[in-house]
Motif scaffolding. Structure first.
Motif, PDB file in Angstrom:
ATOM      1  N   TYR A  36     139.142  13.117-124.207  1.00 29.46           N
ATOM      2  CA  TYR A  36     137.898  12.009-123.969  1.00 29.46           C
ATOM      3  C   TYR A  36     138.689  10.450-123.857  1.00 29.46           C
ATOM      4  O   TYR A  36     139.722  10.593-124.447  1.00 29.46           O
ATOM      5  N   GLN A  38     138.598   6.560-124.634  1.00 34.09           N
ATOM      6  CA  GLN A  38     137.759   5.283-125.111  1.00 34.09           C
ATOM      7  C   GLN A  38     138.420   3.970-124.836  1.00 34.09           C
ATOM      8  O   GLN A  38     139.439   3.725-125.288  1.00 34.09           O
ATOM      9  N   GLN A  42     133.607   0.557-126.223  1.00 31.00           N
ATOM     10  CA  GLN A  42     133.106   1.413-125.397  1.00 31.00           C
ATOM     11  C   GLN A  42     132.888   2.840-126.135  1.00 31.00           C
ATOM     12  O   GLN A  42     133.349   3.043-126.890  1.00 31.00           O
ATOM     13  N   GLY A  43     132.067   3.501-125.676  1.00 32.41           N
ATOM     14  CA  GLY A  43     131.746   4.840-125.710  1.00 32.41           C
ATOM     15  C   GLY A  43     132.990   5.697-125.263  1.00 32.41           C
ATOM     16  O   GLY A  43     133.908   5.279-124.726  1.00 32.41           O
ATOM     17  N   LEU A  44     132.696   6.948-125.426  1.00 35.74           N
ATOM     18  CA  LEU A  44     133.652   7.894-124.884  1.00 35.74           C
ATOM     19  C   LEU A  44     133.152   8.494-123.614  1.00 35.74           C
ATOM     20  O   LEU A  44     132.169   8.659-123.330  1.00 35.74           O
ATOM     21  N   LEU A  46     134.011  11.382-121.008  1.00 40.21           N
ATOM     22  CA  LEU A  46     135.110  12.764-120.698  1.00 40.21           C
ATOM     23  C   LEU A  46     136.026  12.706-119.554  1.00 40.21           C
ATOM     24  O   LEU A  46     135.591  12.382-118.375  1.00 40.21           O
TER      25      LEU A  46
ATOM     26  N   ARG B   9     124.116  -3.252-130.714  1.00 46.02           N
ATOM     27  CA  ARG B   9     125.536  -2.952-130.556  1.00 46.02           C
ATOM     28  C   ARG B   9     126.251  -3.238-131.868  1.00 46.02           C
ATOM     29  O   ARG B   9     127.268  -2.426-132.041  1.00 46.02           O
ATOM     30  N   LEU B  91     127.672   6.544-132.980  1.00 46.31           N
ATOM     31  CA  LEU B  91     127.992   6.911-131.450  1.00 46.31           C
ATOM     32  C   LEU B  91     126.610   7.805-131.166  1.00 46.31           C
ATOM     33  O   LEU B  91     126.717   9.116-131.817  1.00 46.31           O
ATOM     34  N   GLU B 103     128.235  18.510-119.556  1.00 41.43           N
ATOM     35  CA  GLU B 103     129.262  17.218-120.208  1.00 41.43           C
ATOM     36  C   GLU B 103     127.979  16.568-120.918  1.00 41.43           C
ATOM     37  O   GLU B 103     126.721  16.264-120.838  1.00 41.43           O
ATOM     38  N   ALA B 104     128.713  16.108-122.138  1.00 35.08           N
ATOM     39  CA  ALA B 104     127.765  15.013-123.007  1.00 35.08           C
ATOM     40  C   ALA B 104     127.965  13.570-122.674  1.00 35.08           C
ATOM     41  O   ALA B 104     129.252  13.385-122.303  1.00 35.08           O
ATOM     42  N   PHE B 106     128.244   9.999-123.752  1.00 34.60           N
ATOM     43  CA  PHE B 106     128.258   8.921-124.940  1.00 34.60           C
ATOM     44  C   PHE B 106     127.737   7.405-124.490  1.00 34.60           C
ATOM     45  O   PHE B 106     128.013   6.885-123.576  1.00 34.60           O
ATOM     46  N   GLY B 107     126.985   6.850-125.628  1.00 33.23           N
ATOM     47  CA  GLY B 107     126.417   5.581-125.484  1.00 33.23           C
ATOM     48  C   GLY B 107     127.606   4.686-125.948  1.00 33.23           C
ATOM     49  O   GLY B 107     128.946   5.160-126.361  1.00 33.23           O
ATOM     50  N   GLN B 108     127.493   3.485-125.890  1.00 35.23           N
ATOM     51  CA  GLN B 108     128.528   2.451-126.282  1.00 35.23           C
ATOM     52  C   GLN B 108     128.617   2.152-127.852  1.00 35.23           C
ATOM     53  O   GLN B 108     129.619   1.737-128.174  1.00 35.23           O
ATOM     54  N   GLY B 109     127.804   2.953-128.362  1.00 35.39           N
ATOM     55  CA  GLY B 109     127.712   2.817-129.804  1.00 35.39           C
ATOM     56  C   GLY B 109     127.170   1.651-130.574  1.00 35.39           C
ATOM     57  O   GLY B 109     127.036   0.667-130.039  1.00 35.39           O
TER      58      GLY B 109
END
Lengths: 114, 115
Positions: A36, A38, A42-44, A46, B9, B91, B103-104, B106-109
């Motif tokens: 991944y 980052q 930001q998020g991750l 793939l 956020r 996250l 695929e997963a 992800f959000g920005q957290g």
């Protein structure tokens, strides 16, 4: 149980140079392996994943990784670094093919020098 | 916007207060995951939902943490009596159910700071 070791918390390369980020894993069962990326705040995202089949996996943005069972490694490479590749990269392992119980490494911060 | 959305956020709270975070997954995804990322570390798995059912919980999820996903849509993560050690990025990720090779996203957290 599984674990991931990323060698080198910081890697610097010149623009246009080879990128090599190292990842070694430990798993008691055949693993699924992921890389991944980052970007700051930001998020991750793939980059690529190995599940079964071909051991050389190609991902987005020109990255690829090779699963080497004998070396328990899944190193990430890119032939020519671009400034936009500067980010943090995480290797992860799972006994599942999806995001269930991913075990991440501690990350490698890639800096690309002009 | 078709991505995973997290709110807020950023959150700054005083030690001992309760906080709640929200995650809106991609609409057709029925799997939802929560991870915690502390500074300089990779994310650590917290919990996993399939639809509204919470199927897995990490031992990192102490009694002060609770997660819900009513009606299998959005999810909330609540931390009661926050401690400074709870400061981290939380996250959320979602994925479709079909097959294992999915695929997963992800959000920005949500970045939590406990002062």
């Amino acid at each position: 149980a599984q674990s991931v070791t990323q060698l080198g918390s910081h890697v610097s390369v010149s623009e246009g140079a080879l990128v090599l980020l190292r990842c070694n894993y430990s798993s008691s069962v055949p693993p699924y392996l992921f890389w991944y990326v980052q970007y700051p705040n930001q998020g991750l995202q793939l980059l690529l994943k190995y599940t079964t089949g071909a051991t050389l996996v190609k991902g987005i943005n020109g990255f690829e990784a090779e699963f080497k069972k004998s070396e328990t490694s899944f190193h990430l490479t890119k032939p020519s670094a671009h400034m936009s590749d500067a980010a943090e990269y995480f290797c992860a392992v799972s006994v599942y093919g999806s995001a269930r119980q991913l075990t991440f490494g501690s990350g490698t911060q890639l800096t690309v020098l002009p | 916007d078709t991505g995973v959305s997290q709110d807020p956020r950023h959150k700054i709270t005083k030690r001992g207060q309760n906080v709640t975070f929200r995650c809106d997954p991609i609409s057709e995804h029925n799997r939802l995951y929560w991870y915690r990322q502390t500074l300089g570390q990779g994310p650590e798995f917290l919990t996993y939902f399939q639809n509204e059912a919470q199927l897995e919980k990490s031992r990192l999820l102490s009694d002060r943490f609770s997660a819900e996903r009513p009606k299998g849509s959005f999810s909330t993560l609540e931390i009661q009596r926050t401690e400074q050690g709870d400061s981290a990025m939380y996250l959320c990720a979602s994925s479709p159910q079909a097959g294992m090779n999915t695929e997963a996203f992800f959000g920005q957290g949500t970045r939590l700071t406990v002062v």
